[in-house]
Design a protein around this motif. Sequence first.
Motif, mmCIF file in Angstrom:
data_model
loop_
_atom_site.group_PDB
_atom_site.id
_atom_site.type_symbol
_atom_site.label_atom_id
_atom_site.label_comp_id
_atom_site.label_asym_id
_atom_site.label_seq_id
_atom_site.Cartn_x
_atom_site.Cartn_y
_atom_site.Cartn_z
ATOM 1 N N ILE A 195 0.842 -1.198 0.000
ATOM 2 C CA ILE A 195 0.000 0.000 0.000
ATOM 3 C C ILE A 195 0.878 1.248 0.000
ATOM 4 C CG2 ILE A 195 -1.665 1.304 1.367
ATOM 5 C CD1 ILE A 195 -2.796 -1.418 2.307
ATOM 6 N N HIS A 196 1.931 1.216 0.791
ATOM 7 C CA HIS A 196 2.869 2.345 0.833
ATOM 8 C C HIS A 196 3.560 2.538 -0.516
ATOM 9 C CE1 HIS A 196 5.900 5.100 2.374
ATOM 10 N NE2 HIS A 196 6.839 4.309 1.888
ATOM 11 N N ALA A 197 4.038 1.436 -1.114
ATOM 12 C CA ALA A 197 4.748 1.531 -2.393
ATOM 13 C C ALA A 197 3.848 2.098 -3.484
ATOM 14 C CB ALA A 197 5.265 0.151 -2.796
ATOM 15 N N ALA A 198 2.589 1.677 -3.492
ATOM 16 C CA ALA A 198 1.668 2.154 -4.527
ATOM 17 C C ALA A 198 1.416 3.655 -4.412
ATOM 18 C CB ALA A 198 0.349 1.384 -4.428
ATOM 19 N N VAL A 205 4.561 -0.464 -8.909
ATOM 20 C CA VAL A 205 4.493 -1.854 -8.452
ATOM 21 C C VAL A 205 4.222 -2.761 -9.643
ATOM 22 C CG1 VAL A 205 3.217 -3.508 -7.046
ATOM 23 C CG2 VAL A 205 3.731 -1.232 -6.143
ATOM 24 N N VAL A 206 5.096 -3.753 -9.838
ATOM 25 C CA VAL A 206 4.917 -4.679 -10.961
ATOM 26 C C VAL A 206 4.849 -6.146 -10.530
ATOM 27 C CG1 VAL A 206 5.978 -3.139 -12.649
ATOM 28 C CG2 VAL A 206 7.409 -4.780 -11.410
ATOM 29 N N GLY A 207 5.346 -6.477 -9.332
ATOM 30 C CA GLY A 207 5.369 -7.896 -8.992
ATOM 31 C C GLY A 207 5.529 -8.153 -7.511
ATOM 32 N N ILE A 208 5.665 -9.418 -7.186
ATOM 33 C CA ILE A 208 5.958 -9.878 -5.830
ATOM 34 C C ILE A 208 7.011 -10.969 -5.950
ATOM 35 C CG2 ILE A 208 4.119 -11.633 -5.810
ATOM 36 C CD1 ILE A 208 3.686 -10.896 -2.826
ATOM 37 N N ASP A 209 7.907 -11.029 -4.960
ATOM 38 C CA ASP A 209 9.078 -11.901 -5.070
ATOM 39 C C ASP A 209 9.236 -12.727 -3.806
ATOM 40 O OD1 ASP A 209 11.693 -12.886 -5.821
ATOM 41 O OD2 ASP A 209 12.566 -11.312 -4.580
ATOM 42 N N VAL A 241 -4.105 -2.898 -5.267
ATOM 43 C CA VAL A 241 -2.768 -2.846 -5.852
ATOM 44 C C VAL A 241 -2.586 -4.059 -6.755
ATOM 45 C CG1 VAL A 241 -0.290 -2.748 -5.407
ATOM 46 C CG2 VAL A 241 -1.898 -1.698 -3.783
ATOM 47 N N SER A 242 -2.348 -3.837 -8.048
ATOM 48 C CA SER A 242 -2.243 -4.925 -9.019
ATOM 49 C C SER A 242 -0.839 -5.526 -9.013
ATOM 50 C CB SER A 242 -2.574 -4.428 -10.428
ATOM 51 O OG SER A 242 -3.914 -3.984 -10.485
ATOM 52 N N ILE A 243 -0.774 -6.828 -9.201
ATOM 53 C CA ILE A 243 0.489 -7.564 -9.276
ATOM 54 C C ILE A 243 0.575 -8.205 -10.662
ATOM 55 C CG2 ILE A 243 1.876 -9.445 -8.315
ATOM 56 C CD1 ILE A 243 1.492 -7.185 -6.347
ATOM 57 N N GLU A 244 1.543 -7.753 -11.471
ATOM 58 C CA GLU A 244 1.667 -8.266 -12.831
ATOM 59 C C GLU A 244 2.374 -9.622 -12.882
ATOM 60 O OE1 GLU A 244 3.659 -5.340 -15.207
ATOM 61 O OE2 GLU A 244 2.346 -3.706 -14.522
ATOM 62 N N HIS A 245 3.446 -9.754 -12.111
ATOM 63 C CA HIS A 245 4.189 -11.022 -12.161
ATOM 64 C C HIS A 245 4.460 -11.540 -10.752
ATOM 65 C CE1 HIS A 245 7.957 -8.443 -11.757
ATOM 66 N NE2 HIS A 245 8.231 -9.425 -10.905
ATOM 67 N N ILE A 246 4.637 -12.850 -10.663
ATOM 68 C CA ILE A 246 4.986 -13.510 -9.411
ATOM 69 C C ILE A 246 6.345 -14.150 -9.604
ATOM 70 C CG2 ILE A 246 4.306 -15.213 -7.693
ATOM 71 C CD1 ILE A 246 1.438 -14.958 -8.709
ATOM 72 N N ASP A 247 7.305 -13.772 -8.740
ATOM 73 C CA ASP A 247 8.683 -14.235 -8.856
ATOM 74 C C ASP A 247 8.944 -15.245 -7.736
ATOM 75 O OD1 ASP A 247 11.444 -14.556 -8.801
ATOM 76 O OD2 ASP A 247 11.872 -12.452 -9.233
ATOM 77 N N PHE A 248 9.195 -16.498 -8.123
ATOM 78 C CA PHE A 248 9.401 -17.556 -7.137
ATOM 79 C C PHE A 248 10.876 -17.846 -6.881
ATOM 80 C CE2 PHE A 248 5.036 -18.513 -8.575
ATOM 81 C CZ PHE A 248 4.410 -18.448 -7.342
ATOM 82 N N GLY A 249 11.771 -16.970 -7.345
ATOM 83 C CA GLY A 249 13.184 -17.123 -7.032
ATOM 84 C C GLY A 249 13.790 -18.356 -7.660
ATOM 85 N N GLY A 250 14.816 -18.890 -7.006
ATOM 86 C CA GLY A 250 15.502 -20.074 -7.514
ATOM 87 C C GLY A 250 15.738 -21.048 -6.385
ATOM 88 N N GLY A 251 16.971 -21.528 -6.270
ATOM 89 C CA GLY A 251 17.338 -22.357 -5.131
ATOM 90 C C GLY A 251 17.306 -23.849 -5.336
ATOM 91 N N LEU A 252 16.846 -24.317 -6.507
ATOM 92 C CA LEU A 252 16.784 -25.762 -6.731
ATOM 93 C C LEU A 252 18.185 -26.360 -6.660
ATOM 94 C CD1 LEU A 252 15.050 -28.235 -7.430
ATOM 95 C CD2 LEU A 252 15.407 -27.700 -9.841
#
Length: 433
Positions: A195-198, A205-209, A241-252
Amino acid sequence: MTTPSGLPAAALLPFFTYQDQQLTVEGVPLDRLAREHGTPLFVYSQAAMLNALAAYQRGLAGRPHLICYAMKANSSLAILQTLVRAGCGLDIVSGGELERALAAGVEPAKVIFSGVGKTRAEMRQALTVGIGCFNVESRAELDVLDEVARGMGLRAPVSVRVNPNVDAQTHPYISTGLKGNKFGIAHEDVIDTYIHAAACGGLRVVGIDCHIGSQITQTGPYLDAMDRVLDLVQAIEAKGVSIEHIDFGGGLGIDYQGDTPPEADALWAQLLQRMDARGFGDRKIFIEPGRSLVGNAGVCLTEVLYLKPGEHKNFLIVDAAMNDLPRPAMYQAFHRIVPLRQPHPDVDTTTWDVVGPVCESGDWIGRDRALAVQSGDLLAVMSAGAYCMSMASNYNTRGRAAEVLVDGTQATLIRERETAADQFRTERMLPPT
């Protein structure tokens, strides 16, 4: 069937096989490369990298996605070029890595900037070239980025990195998704942060990580983290607040010592099924694999210098050291160590601690290894493609090793061996007395 090292043939890496009693990469004898370029020497298989990447590409086929290689795993320019030419973006954690990424030819829009300590100068550098997204890791960083972007008359694309408090069940030094880790914003603070970022004029705001750790060998932690992130997306979007992409990182993880991580395509089949079931099947996916693309694509070749039998321990001293291969010293990590050629028939197999020449008791490559060797023999330290050269140092004024990339029958020197003169080129002597 066994190899000359006494290991089952299946224990070696894809694209690294014994042929005519010699260890080869894509059919190229490794001892030939050691003779041409000296040791220690890192050798990488381009086919192995592209094969690992293909598993991710298969798993995400038909879905909107971007695979950004986490270049901290190995940032050598030719390796970056290999993956960028195959369609990858790049995940960076410093301004220096941004310069390397651009030198390797990546499109700036395919660059993600992660890391907890971005400076104002690095923010300006990334905004100037137009990177795709900043993965922001604290409220304070968010406010500084907003200030910097507004000062440049720009809006920075941002994704907030969530710390979901999920145990990746990996080494504590490479766990990143628990409350006690320095990474990301606590799960309970994420909605207010969005909410603050928006509301910030310099941010978009484009995504969540989310990234929970490295060398993960089980599917469960990924599914747990995904559920928590999807819960947050629903709650954030409910606040407008809309989220365009979801980033699931790596780590495999990869196979170092009989480890059995899921194949990337099989992992993503399960994760996508979960996303579909929860109504997120059309959402763009970002991922940031690193080790799983390059770790098993590389080996470090080293020469046996001396055999030092002892009453309590037998030491096998090689010319590679903790400055070349820091993972054993840092993480007590295991790497297979195998000979490049069939052992001598008149040499007994002995249990050795394989150690380097650096003046530290922590300078070891492998503990209690059964090897039939003598001085002058060449060994391969397997699974050395990730977090070896990128973490190498000049401790004891040791030059960093040379690197060779093999593509079929072609072997290309991609990094020259570092000299002492290279190391002190930027230093300045005191004035004459």
